[in-house]
Design an enzyme around this catalytic site. Structure first.
Site, PDB file in Angstrom:
ATOM      1  N   ASN A   9       1.925   6.768   4.140  1.00 30.09           N
ATOM      2  CA  ASN A   9       2.110   6.725   2.688  1.00 30.09           C
ATOM      3  C   ASN A   9       2.513   8.126   2.242  1.00 30.09           C
ATOM      4  OD1 ASN A   9       1.929   6.517  -0.059  1.00 30.09           O
ATOM      5  ND2 ASN A   9      -0.294   6.247  -0.132  1.00 30.09           N
ATOM      6  N   LYS A  11       3.471   9.036  -0.592  1.00 28.98           N
ATOM      7  CA  LYS A  11       3.167   9.269  -2.016  1.00 28.98           C
ATOM      8  C   LYS A  11       4.391   9.890  -2.703  1.00 28.98           C
ATOM      9  CE  LYS A  11      -1.615   9.707  -0.666  1.00 28.98           C
ATOM     10  NZ  LYS A  11      -2.951  10.099  -1.023  1.00 28.98           N
ATOM     11  N   HIS A  97      -3.480   0.611  -3.953  1.00 36.31           N
ATOM     12  CA  HIS A  97      -3.936   1.955  -3.583  1.00 36.31           C
ATOM     13  C   HIS A  97      -4.825   2.523  -4.706  1.00 36.31           C
ATOM     14  CE1 HIS A  97      -3.968   6.174  -2.531  1.00 36.31           C
ATOM     15  NE2 HIS A  97      -3.592   5.801  -1.307  1.00 36.31           N
ATOM     16  N   GLU A  99      -5.085   5.348  -5.976  1.00 34.78           N
ATOM     17  CA  GLU A  99      -4.412   6.207  -6.966  1.00 34.78           C
ATOM     18  C   GLU A  99      -3.726   5.360  -8.033  1.00 34.78           C
ATOM     19  OE1 GLU A  99      -2.180   8.568  -4.185  1.00 34.78           O
ATOM     20  OE2 GLU A  99      -4.042   9.519  -3.514  1.00 34.78           O
ATOM     21  N   GLU A 169     -10.064   2.284   2.326  1.00 35.78           N
ATOM     22  CA  GLU A 169      -9.871   3.706   2.051  1.00 35.78           C
ATOM     23  C   GLU A 169     -10.953   4.200   1.092  1.00 35.78           C
ATOM     24  OE1 GLU A 169      -5.559   4.984   2.699  1.00 35.78           O
ATOM     25  OE2 GLU A 169      -5.634   4.101   0.705  1.00 35.78           O
ATOM     26  N   GLY A 175      -7.492  12.515   0.843  1.00 42.03           N
ATOM     27  CA  GLY A 175      -6.965  13.836   0.496  1.00 42.03           C
ATOM     28  C   GLY A 175      -8.020  14.911   0.354  1.00 42.03           C
ATOM     29  N   SER A 215      -8.143  10.999   5.009  1.00 37.25           N
ATOM     30  CA  SER A 215      -8.209  12.224   5.826  1.00 37.25           C
ATOM     31  C   SER A 215      -8.160  11.947   7.323  1.00 37.25           C
ATOM     32  CB  SER A 215      -9.439  13.058   5.451  1.00 37.25           C
ATOM     33  OG  SER A 215      -9.355  13.454   4.086  1.00 37.25           O
TER      34      SER A 215
HETATM   35  C1  PEP Z   1      -3.976   7.630   1.322  1.00 35.55           C
HETATM   36  O1  PEP Z   1      -3.816   8.099   0.200  1.00 35.55           O
HETATM   37  O2  PEP Z   1      -3.654   6.454   1.574  1.00 35.55           O
HETATM   38  C2  PEP Z   1      -4.563   8.506   2.330  1.00 35.55           C
HETATM   39  C3  PEP Z   1      -5.167   7.960   3.340  1.00 35.55           C
HETATM   40  O3  PEP Z   1      -4.436   9.854   2.106  1.00 35.55           O
HETATM   41  P1  PEP Z   1      -4.972  11.035   3.074  1.00 35.55           P
HETATM   42  O4  PEP Z   1      -4.647  10.630   4.500  1.00 35.55           O
HETATM   43  O5  PEP Z   1      -4.198  12.249   2.654  1.00 35.55           O
HETATM   44  O6  PEP Z   1      -6.437  11.138   2.857  1.00 35.55           O
END
Ligand code: PEP
Length: 255
Positions: A9, A11, A97, A99, A169, A175, A215
């Protein structure tokens, strides 16, 4: 055997030339992968036709979108429909997601409509769920995630569920550099699979892929992917560098 998937992803990151370079770097380093392993790259909308052209004819690696609209067409300025994405050749769509749930106020009713649009376009959905820190601290994450799955997906019939992958997630891990432990991931992935089994039966639950996101990096991917109910990952930050993303793909292949 269910599919293992590593999905990127991006983003709202990377200019067109940077995206092209990243895809080239991934293609140059791609290990041989077996039939049940898949890689998905979900760039911003603007990159999609470029990414599709770069991945044309290459097996096991697919183009995804990070979102689609809940309606088929119409006066929705700035939006892109699932039908447009499907027509362009997109094969996967990320829906739900955290976000988008938070910054765009996307609720379960809207997400269920988006899921329907993506499936109507014959695309595969990566449906995201996950709890904020206060829910984890209150130890009610299982109920929270089960509710998100019930509200977003349980209107589907069993054949439709074959085109769904779930991405768990935890918001506190996205992040932040704070990854869920393999024990925490396995526990809630098993709970998600049980939730699917109760509604759709054991076979459907056994076949659905459940990805971990938050992460995930080359240094922790192997331990996470070794969990019985973790079938790969949805990757944000570490998907923006070919070497790191390839390290995670290799962890999937070896798992
Ligand atoms: C995400 O936003 O789907 C995600 C897993 O981000 P990160 O790997 O940066 O934590």
């Amino acid at each position: 055997m269910r599919n293992k998937i590593v999905a990127a992803n991006w983003k709202m990151n990377l200019k067109l030339s940077e995206g092209a370079n990243l895809v080239n770097g991934i293609l140059q380093g791609m290990p041989a992968i077996s039939e049940n392993c898949k890689v998905v790259i979900a760039p911003p909308y603007l990159h999609i036709t470029q990414t599709i052209a770069q991945l044309k004819g290459i097996e096991h690696i697919f183009t995804g979108a990070q979102n689609c609209h809940s309606e088929n067409s119409g006066a929705y300025t700035g939006e892109v429909s699932a039908a447009m994405l499907a027509d362009a050749g997109v094969q996967y769509v990320i829906i739900g997601h955290s976000e988008r749930r938070e910054y765009c106020n996307e609720d379960s009713a809207l997400l269920a409509k988006k899921v329907n649009q993506a499936l109507a376009g014959n695309m595969h959905v990566i449906f995201c769920c996950g709890e904020p820190l206060e829910i984890r601290d209150a130890n009610t994450q299982n109920e929270h995630v089960a509710r998100q799955i019930e509200e977003g997906l349980f209107h589907l019939d069993a054949p439709q569920l074959k085109n769904i992958t779930i991405a768990y997630e935890p918001i506190w891990a996205i992040g932040t550099g704070r990854v869920a432990s393999s024990g925490q991931a396995q526990e809630i992935h098993a709970y998600i699979r049980k939730t699917i089994a109760e509604k759709y039966g054991a076979e459907a639950a056994d076949n659905i892929s459940i990805l971990y996101g938050g992460s995930c990096k080359p240094s922790n991917a192997a331990e996470l992917f070794a969990c019985a109910d973790v079938d790969g990952g949805l990757i944000g930050g570490a998907a923006l560098k070919a070497e790191e993303f390839l390290g995670i793909i290799k962890a999937m292949v070896d798992s």
